[in-house]
Motif scaffolding. Structure first.
Motif, PDB file in Angstrom:
ATOM      1  N   ASP A   1      -1.258  17.361  -5.952  1.00  0.00           N
ATOM      2  CA  ASP A   1      -0.978  16.069  -6.598  1.00  0.00           C
ATOM      3  C   ASP A   1      -1.266  16.216  -8.077  1.00  0.00           C
ATOM      4  OD1 ASP A   1      -0.747  12.948  -5.325  1.00  0.00           O
ATOM      5  OD2 ASP A   1      -1.290  13.117  -7.442  1.00  0.00           O
TER       6      ASP A   1
ATOM      7  N   PRO B   1      -2.212  -5.319  -7.812  1.00  0.00           N
ATOM      8  CA  PRO B   1      -2.097  -6.659  -8.408  1.00  0.00           C
ATOM      9  C   PRO B   1      -3.455  -7.218  -8.845  1.00  0.00           C
ATOM     10  CG  PRO B   1      -0.660  -6.501  -6.504  1.00  0.00           C
ATOM     11  CD  PRO B   1      -1.502  -5.251  -6.516  1.00  0.00           C
TER      12      PRO B   1
ATOM     13  N   ILE C   1       4.377  18.695  -9.884  1.00  0.00           N
ATOM     14  CA  ILE C   1       5.436  19.437  -9.195  1.00  0.00           C
ATOM     15  C   ILE C   1       6.709  19.191 -10.017  1.00  0.00           C
ATOM     16  CG2 ILE C   1       6.768  19.631  -7.049  1.00  0.00           C
ATOM     17  CD1 ILE C   1       4.143  18.384  -5.726  1.00  0.00           C
TER      18      ILE C   1
HETATM   19  C1  FAD Z   1       1.758  -2.919  -6.751  1.00  0.00           C
HETATM   20  C2  FAD Z   1       2.082  -2.473  -5.339  1.00  0.00           C
HETATM   21  C3  FAD Z   1       1.605  -3.218  -4.267  1.00  0.00           C
HETATM   22  C4  FAD Z   1       1.900  -2.816  -2.963  1.00  0.00           C
HETATM   23  N1  FAD Z   1       1.431  -3.570  -1.910  1.00  0.00           N
HETATM   24  C5  FAD Z   1       1.682  -3.162  -0.650  1.00  0.00           C
HETATM   25  C6  FAD Z   1       1.138  -3.886   0.462  1.00  0.00           C
HETATM   26  O1  FAD Z   1       0.449  -4.890   0.292  1.00  0.00           O
HETATM   27  N2  FAD Z   1       1.403  -3.424   1.716  1.00  0.00           N
HETATM   28  C7  FAD Z   1       2.141  -2.300   1.930  1.00  0.00           C
HETATM   29  O2  FAD Z   1       2.349  -1.918   3.105  1.00  0.00           O
HETATM   30  N3  FAD Z   1       2.675  -1.581   0.904  1.00  0.00           N
HETATM   31  C8  FAD Z   1       2.452  -1.994  -0.370  1.00  0.00           C
HETATM   32  N4  FAD Z   1       2.967  -1.278  -1.418  1.00  0.00           N
HETATM   33  C9  FAD Z   1       3.818  -0.095  -1.148  1.00  0.00           C
HETATM   34  C10 FAD Z   1       2.961   1.136  -0.870  1.00  0.00           C
HETATM   35  O3  FAD Z   1       1.995   1.293  -1.874  1.00  0.00           O
HETATM   36  C11 FAD Z   1       3.866   2.362  -0.774  1.00  0.00           C
HETATM   37  O4  FAD Z   1       4.812   2.154   0.248  1.00  0.00           O
HETATM   38  C12 FAD Z   1       3.029   3.597  -0.466  1.00  0.00           C
HETATM   39  O5  FAD Z   1       2.190   3.895  -1.548  1.00  0.00           O
HETATM   40  C13 FAD Z   1       3.945   4.795  -0.134  1.00  0.00           C
HETATM   41  O6  FAD Z   1       3.126   5.893   0.167  1.00  0.00           O
HETATM   42  P1  FAD Z   1       3.616   7.363  -0.229  1.00  0.00           P
HETATM   43  O7  FAD Z   1       2.576   8.285   0.317  1.00  0.00           O
HETATM   44  O8  FAD Z   1       5.016   7.542   0.157  1.00  0.00           O
HETATM   45  O9  FAD Z   1       3.592   7.391  -1.822  1.00  0.00           O
HETATM   46  P2  FAD Z   1       2.395   7.155  -2.841  1.00  0.00           P
HETATM   47  O10 FAD Z   1       1.266   6.430  -2.205  1.00  0.00           O
HETATM   48  O11 FAD Z   1       3.018   6.561  -4.045  1.00  0.00           O
HETATM   49  O12 FAD Z   1       1.902   8.635  -3.171  1.00  0.00           O
HETATM   50  C14 FAD Z   1       2.713   9.572  -3.833  1.00  0.00           C
HETATM   51  C15 FAD Z   1       1.797  10.631  -4.438  1.00  0.00           C
HETATM   52  O13 FAD Z   1       2.593  11.680  -4.972  1.00  0.00           O
HETATM   53  C16 FAD Z   1       2.105  12.053  -6.240  1.00  0.00           C
HETATM   54  N5  FAD Z   1       3.223  12.599  -7.010  1.00  0.00           N
HETATM   55  C17 FAD Z   1       4.443  12.022  -7.178  1.00  0.00           C
HETATM   56  N6  FAD Z   1       5.243  12.818  -7.897  1.00  0.00           N
HETATM   57  C18 FAD Z   1       4.520  13.917  -8.190  1.00  0.00           C
HETATM   58  C19 FAD Z   1       4.819  15.114  -8.912  1.00  0.00           C
HETATM   59  N7  FAD Z   1       6.026  15.343  -9.455  1.00  0.00           N
HETATM   60  N8  FAD Z   1       3.846  16.053  -9.030  1.00  0.00           N
HETATM   61  C20 FAD Z   1       2.630  15.860  -8.474  1.00  0.00           C
HETATM   62  N9  FAD Z   1       2.297  14.741  -7.778  1.00  0.00           N
HETATM   63  C21 FAD Z   1       3.246  13.789  -7.636  1.00  0.00           C
HETATM   64  C22 FAD Z   1       1.520  10.773  -6.815  1.00  0.00           C
HETATM   65  O14 FAD Z   1       0.537  11.050  -7.809  1.00  0.00           O
HETATM   66  C23 FAD Z   1       0.944  10.100  -5.568  1.00  0.00           C
HETATM   67  O15 FAD Z   1      -0.396  10.441  -5.363  1.00  0.00           O
HETATM   68  C24 FAD Z   1       2.674  -1.647  -2.741  1.00  0.00           C
HETATM   69  C25 FAD Z   1       3.137  -0.898  -3.826  1.00  0.00           C
HETATM   70  C26 FAD Z   1       2.822  -1.290  -5.122  1.00  0.00           C
HETATM   71  C27 FAD Z   1       3.310  -0.467  -6.279  1.00  0.00           C
END
Ligand code: FAD
Length: 409
Positions: free
Chosen positions: A48, A60, A91
């Motif tokens: 990461d 929020p 990445i």
């Molecule tokens: C403000 C907000 C409020 C939300 N509230 C809710 C809620 O109440 N309930 C709910 O179910 N969902 C909610 N969501 C949605 C939820 O946060 C996402 O669906 C969830 O984070 C997706 O998980 P993920 O593991 O796919 O990605 P993420 O949690 O976004 O993780 C992706 C990871 O990849 C890393 N990364 C990305 N690109 C690179 C790169 N090129 N190189 C190295 N590292 C990289 C990032 O640093 C991160 O750590 C909310 C989202 C936001 C933005």
């Protein structure tokens, strides 16, 4: 449902590489670390760009100044055991034929790759939006929103022209989905108190929520939408539906009907898309650049790459719709990917992914919320407590998994 699938990792040494330490990637890593205790020949690497996991669902509150940014950054060193090799790096690309991730720390080869890179704000190519509006997709973004709001209120307090003061003290949120509603509610509840501290009248700050569609929280039950709209109205949020932003200018959001929505701070929470890195790759992508996967969550025609979380384009067979980008979905997909990697190591059949919807909860302000659980709609304090409980439970579960809770079966 299970299916017999060729498990080419069985009994072999290999490198499992997890790209992204968000909800999906961290879950896969923690679940697998437990299993790999008995597979010393298999390495588990997590990559990461940050050395912390971000609790995005709590942003929020950071943007509304009620929670410190550091409180939503959870250090990975507190979560990972020695079984995991952590690489902090960006990445930058993929060498798909060579099975290597191209990172700032050099190429990293995989036997199995888990892509869990999440999503990025989607500005839908609206002119000026990326430059003019703040986004809310990281703890740093949330800090910037709060800083901008505080700065705008300070400037409003110093303004002698009432029109200018009114404009500076207005926060405009674009996008009436869950993030936009949570942010608008949080700010509307907090800003009157903050305004008093700046010597402004408590009723001077205004929050405007601009939504292109005919309703906020599109796709939710009419009961939930009704309760959320009423709570926002009680908090004084001006909700504008059927208001499509054509451009973001120095003056404000220009709507397609020519109207101008003015403000001192603009935040865009109108949608997400896959990171450009993925769009620029040869991976098969669908709507919003999300990666197409088979029923086991492997990239179509690539048995060595799994995808989980926002990045995966997974169609729910019950509705025919692609599952929304939600933490709840990311965690369930992460669980299936961990189980399937474990199954591959043991030469067992893979599991097809099935989504078990636990319901939908949105906070509206600092004390109230709305929830749809098992077909029952709840509002008010109970729904807010539910949201608090979900976030608390998530943090507990991460600590619990760090204690190496084995995958059953
Ligand atoms: C403000 C907000 C409020 C939300 N509230 C809710 C809620 O109440 N309930 C709910 O179910 N969902 C909610 N969501 C949605 C939820 O946060 C996402 O669906 C969830 O984070 C997706 O998980 P993920 O593991 O796919 O990605 P993420 O949690 O976004 O993780 C992706 C990871 O990849 C890393 N990364 C990305 N690109 C690179 C790169 N090129 N190189 C190295 N590292 C990289 C990032 O640093 C991160 O750590 C909310 C989202 C936001 C933005």
């Amino acid at each position: 449902m299970t299916n017999a699938v060729n498990a080419s990792m069985a009994g072999s040494s290999g490198q499992i590489v997890v790209a992204g330490a968000g909800y999906a990637g961290l879950h896969v890593t923690l679940r697998l670390a437990a299993k790999l205790r008995k597979h010393s020949e298999t390495t588990l690497t997590l990559i990461d760009r940050h050395d912390y996991h971000q609790a995005l669902t709590e942003l929020p509150r950071v943007a509304g100044g009620t929670r410190a940014a550091d409180a939503v950054r959870i250090p990975l060193q507190d979560l990972l055991t020695d079984r995991v090799r952590f690489v902090q790096s960006d990445i930058n690309g993929f060498d798909l034929p060579g099975r290597r991730l191209l990172t700032g720390a050099g190429p990293i080869g995989w036997t199995r790759l888990v892509l869990a890179l999440g999503s990025r704000p989607n500005d839908f190519a609206i002119p000026g939006l990326a430059e003019r509006a703040l986004s809310l997709y990281s703890a740093s973004d949330a800090e910037r929103v709060w800083a901008a709001v505080s700065e705008a209120l300070t400037a409003a307090a110093a303004a002698t022209d009432p029109e200018r003061q009114r404009r500076l003290a207005t926060v405009v949120v674009g996008g009436g989905g869950a993030t936009g509603v949570e942010l608008a509610g949080e700010l509307a509840e907090i800003l009157p108190k903050v305004a008093s501290g700046h010597g402004l009248a408590p009723d001077r700050p205004t929050v405007v929520l601009v939504e292109a569609g005919p309703t906020i929280l599109a796709g939710s039950s009419p009961q939930l939408i009704g309760k959320a709209a009423k709570t926002l109205a009680d908090l004084g949020v001006a909700v504008r539906i059927n208001a499509t932003i054509a451009a973001a200018t120095e003056e404000g959001f220009r709507l397609t009907d020519g109207q101008l929505v003015e403000g001192g701070v603009f935040v865009w929470a109108g949608g997400v898309k896959a990171p450009e890195l993925v769009a620029d790759s040869d991976l098969p992508t669908g709507h919003n650049g999300r990666v197409k996967v088979d029923r086991y969550l492997r990239v179509l025609d690539r048995q060595d790459i799994y995808v989980a979380g926002d990045l995966a384009s997974v169609t729910d067979p019950r509705t025919g719709h692609v599952l929304p980008p939600l933490a709840q979905v990311a965690l369930e997909e992460g669980e299936t990917v961990a189980r399937n990697l474990d199954a591959e190591l043991k030469g067992r059949p893979l599991e097809a992914f099935t989504f078990h919807d636990k319901g939908f909860v949105v906070s509206v302000g600092t004390r109230r919320g709305v929830a749809d659980i098992a077909g029952v709609t709840t509002g008010g304090h109970v729904a807010h407590l539910l949201k608090d409980a979900i976030e608390w439970e998530y943090r507990q579960s991460v600590k619990h998994l760090r204690g190496w809770d084995p995958i059953p079966g």
